[in-house]
Scaffold this active site. Sequence first.
Site, PDB file in Angstrom:
ATOM      1  N   CYS A 115     -30.215-113.325 -30.441  1.00 26.02           N
ATOM      2  CA  CYS A 115     -29.396-112.133 -30.714  1.00 26.02           C
ATOM      3  C   CYS A 115     -28.872-111.468 -29.450  1.00 26.02           C
ATOM      4  O   CYS A 115     -27.924-110.686 -29.515  1.00 26.02           O
ATOM      5  CB  CYS A 115     -30.177-111.137 -31.554  1.00 26.02           C
ATOM      6  SG  CYS A 115     -30.607-111.794 -33.163  1.00 26.02           S
ATOM      7  N   HIS A 252     -26.101-104.697 -30.743  1.00 27.32           N
ATOM      8  CA  HIS A 252     -26.431-105.784 -31.660  1.00 27.32           C
ATOM      9  C   HIS A 252     -26.864-105.154 -32.980  1.00 27.32           C
ATOM     10  O   HIS A 252     -27.572-104.144 -32.999  1.00 27.32           O
ATOM     11  CB  HIS A 252     -27.565-106.644 -31.083  1.00 27.32           C
ATOM     12  CG  HIS A 252     -28.147-107.581 -32.097  1.00 27.32           C
ATOM     13  ND1 HIS A 252     -27.359-108.442 -32.832  1.00 27.32           N
ATOM     14  CD2 HIS A 252     -29.421-107.763 -32.530  1.00 27.32           C
ATOM     15  CE1 HIS A 252     -28.134-109.127 -33.656  1.00 27.32           C
ATOM     16  NE2 HIS A 252     -29.388-108.733 -33.495  1.00 27.32           N
ATOM     17  N   ASN A 282     -27.022-109.063 -40.057  1.00 29.68           N
ATOM     18  CA  ASN A 282     -27.318-109.458 -38.672  1.00 29.68           C
ATOM     19  C   ASN A 282     -26.719-110.848 -38.436  1.00 29.68           C
ATOM     20  O   ASN A 282     -27.172-111.826 -39.020  1.00 29.68           O
ATOM     21  CB  ASN A 282     -28.844-109.462 -38.478  1.00 29.68           C
ATOM     22  CG  ASN A 282     -29.266-109.883 -37.074  1.00 29.68           C
ATOM     23  OD1 ASN A 282     -28.465-110.384 -36.291  1.00 29.68           O
ATOM     24  ND2 ASN A 282     -30.536-109.684 -36.767  1.00 29.68           N
TER      25      ASN A 282
HETATM   26  N1  ACO Z   1     -37.508-106.996 -50.622  1.00 30.04           N
HETATM   27  C1  ACO Z   1     -38.564-106.322 -51.063  1.00 30.04           C
HETATM   28  N2  ACO Z   1     -39.723-106.208 -50.368  1.00 30.04           N
HETATM   29  C2  ACO Z   1     -39.777-106.808 -49.172  1.00 30.04           C
HETATM   30  C3  ACO Z   1     -38.697-107.545 -48.643  1.00 30.04           C
HETATM   31  C4  ACO Z   1     -37.534-107.625 -49.419  1.00 30.04           C
HETATM   32  N3  ACO Z   1     -36.421-108.294 -48.998  1.00 30.04           N
HETATM   33  N4  ACO Z   1     -39.062-108.013 -47.425  1.00 30.04           N
HETATM   34  C5  ACO Z   1     -40.329-107.609 -47.193  1.00 30.04           C
HETATM   35  N5  ACO Z   1     -40.757-106.880 -48.249  1.00 30.04           N
HETATM   36  C6  ACO Z   1     -42.049-106.259 -48.435  1.00 30.04           C
HETATM   37  C7  ACO Z   1     -43.124-106.913 -47.612  1.00 30.04           C
HETATM   38  O1  ACO Z   1     -43.635-108.045 -48.280  1.00 30.04           O
HETATM   39  C8  ACO Z   1     -44.153-105.800 -47.524  1.00 30.04           C
HETATM   40  O2  ACO Z   1     -44.862-105.773 -48.728  1.00 30.04           O
HETATM   41  P1  ACO Z   1     -46.440-105.458 -48.730  1.00 30.04           P
HETATM   42  O3  ACO Z   1     -46.544-104.070 -48.158  1.00 30.04           O
HETATM   43  O4  ACO Z   1     -46.779-105.561 -50.167  1.00 30.04           O
HETATM   44  O5  ACO Z   1     -47.049-106.504 -47.856  1.00 30.04           O
HETATM   45  C9  ACO Z   1     -43.287-104.546 -47.452  1.00 30.04           C
HETATM   46  O6  ACO Z   1     -41.996-104.917 -47.958  1.00 30.04           O
HETATM   47  C10 ACO Z   1     -43.142-103.986 -46.042  1.00 30.04           C
HETATM   48  O7  ACO Z   1     -42.811-105.064 -45.196  1.00 30.04           O
HETATM   49  P2  ACO Z   1     -42.459-104.826 -43.673  1.00 30.04           P
HETATM   50  O8  ACO Z   1     -42.100-106.123 -43.021  1.00 30.04           O
HETATM   51  O9  ACO Z   1     -43.540-104.020 -43.043  1.00 30.04           O
HETATM   52  O10 ACO Z   1     -41.145-103.927 -43.815  1.00 30.04           O
HETATM   53  P3  ACO Z   1     -40.366-103.121 -42.722  1.00 30.04           P
HETATM   54  O11 ACO Z   1     -40.191-101.720 -43.127  1.00 30.04           O
HETATM   55  O12 ACO Z   1     -40.884-103.404 -41.328  1.00 30.04           O
HETATM   56  O13 ACO Z   1     -38.901-103.781 -42.810  1.00 30.04           O
HETATM   57  C11 ACO Z   1     -37.568-105.408 -41.607  1.00 30.04           C
HETATM   58  C12 ACO Z   1     -38.743-105.154 -42.564  1.00 30.04           C
HETATM   59  C13 ACO Z   1     -36.311-104.948 -42.295  1.00 30.04           C
HETATM   60  C14 ACO Z   1     -37.507-106.888 -41.289  1.00 30.04           C
HETATM   61  C15 ACO Z   1     -37.754-104.592 -40.315  1.00 30.04           C
HETATM   62  O14 ACO Z   1     -39.067-104.754 -39.834  1.00 30.04           O
HETATM   63  C16 ACO Z   1     -36.796-104.996 -39.213  1.00 30.04           C
HETATM   64  O15 ACO Z   1     -35.613-104.810 -39.300  1.00 30.04           O
HETATM   65  N6  ACO Z   1     -37.318-105.494 -38.101  1.00 30.04           N
HETATM   66  C17 ACO Z   1     -36.510-105.787 -36.912  1.00 30.04           C
HETATM   67  C18 ACO Z   1     -35.748-107.037 -37.033  1.00 30.04           C
HETATM   68  C19 ACO Z   1     -34.941-107.209 -35.780  1.00 30.04           C
HETATM   69  O16 ACO Z   1     -34.769-106.310 -34.963  1.00 30.04           O
HETATM   70  N7  ACO Z   1     -34.404-108.334 -35.527  1.00 30.04           N
HETATM   71  C20 ACO Z   1     -33.624-108.424 -34.282  1.00 30.04           C
HETATM   72  C21 ACO Z   1     -33.757-109.629 -33.666  1.00 30.04           C
HETATM   73  S1  ACO Z   1     -33.291-110.907 -34.779  1.00 30.04           S
HETATM   74  C22 ACO Z   1     -33.056-112.293 -33.786  1.00 30.04           C
HETATM   75  O17 ACO Z   1     -33.229-112.263 -32.623  1.00 30.04           O
HETATM   76  C23 ACO Z   1     -32.766-113.570 -34.481  1.00 30.04           C
END
Ligand code: ACO
Length: 325
Positions: A115, A252, A282
Amino acid sequence: MAVIRSVIRGVGAYLPKRIMTNDDFSRIVDTTDAWITERTGIKQRHIAAEDELTSDLGIAAAKQALVRSGIDPGDIDLIICATATPDRTFPATAVRIQAGLGITNGAAFDVQAVCSGFVYAMTTADNFLKTGLFKRAIVVGAETFSRILDWSDRGTCVLFGDGAGAVVLEAQPQKGTRDDRGVLSARIRSDGRYEDLLYVDGGPGSTKTTGHLRMNGREVFRHAIQKISGVIEETLVETGYAAEEIDLYVPHQANQRILDGIAKRLGVNPNKIMSTLAKHGNTSAASIPLALNQAFEEHRLKEGNLVLMEAMGGGFTWGAVLARW
Ligand code: ACO
């Protein structure tokens, strides 16, 4: 003292026709439009057709950038493509883009920083132009992330999309002050200790397969705000600008909450931070040039504006580029 700067002469982008909405995902995995919107800000993303390759997306974006730059393709002597989803293991996607544009001059190669790829590619091009080795460059960010997603993993498959963006850079003599046009600062960083938080579980040298994206989203999120704010602050200190003097931030696009967190930490108006998450998701290395292109088309980038691009991605890699449009 007169210096050579890399001036942005044109920007372009391309998005595949097919759109997948959050509701489309709720029919594939256990998710909802409400969850995706609230946690990420994403509403839809574009998905490449089966016969559409990363280079096809990159060629379309580069063609638009070239037309807008007014520069003859024959005068381009450097092409750098940032991608983590190359058409083939080799040759570089940049070389295929070079051929697709009918360019036979100079050199073309890929940069792989996931990214952060576009920031890495801009920094590389800027340094080549500043030394005088090349005169005019096309920097492309192009991705078909749909090809490396695990479509059964709701934690990752809903986040990414396909697309490409490109800029044309030209080496131009400038006064050597911070009022110059072109790239004023470009810095890149990496720290390989964090590989396990964001990676693809395959590759020609390990599994002989392409593999699928794996991510510990919560941990990546935590590092993202810290590392991105840090590199922005270093850029501001280096150039002597205050955060509010930047006309437009083009980050990004990973998560709207990351963009809001950075705005809060820097104390800048969120209206100054370009967001294309709702429409593009993304798109990894393509997200910054896609957002630049949207800003240009919305007349939010005018000559003389200060634009700050920043990213963090797998590796971890991160960095920032400050340029005057
Ligand atoms: N729909 C419903 N529920 C979901 C989904 C979904 N699509 N995805 C995960 N959940 C659930 C999980 O299973 C978890 O359930 P549990 O509590 O029963 O275990 C709950 O939601 C919380 O999961 P988290 O992963 O803790 O959710 P979070 O609030 O952190 O959001 C996300 C997840 C959106 C991925 C976030 O962490 C994020 O954006 N992280 C950064 C990603 C990023 O910056 N990427 C940049 C680099 S990418 C690259 O370099 C290729």
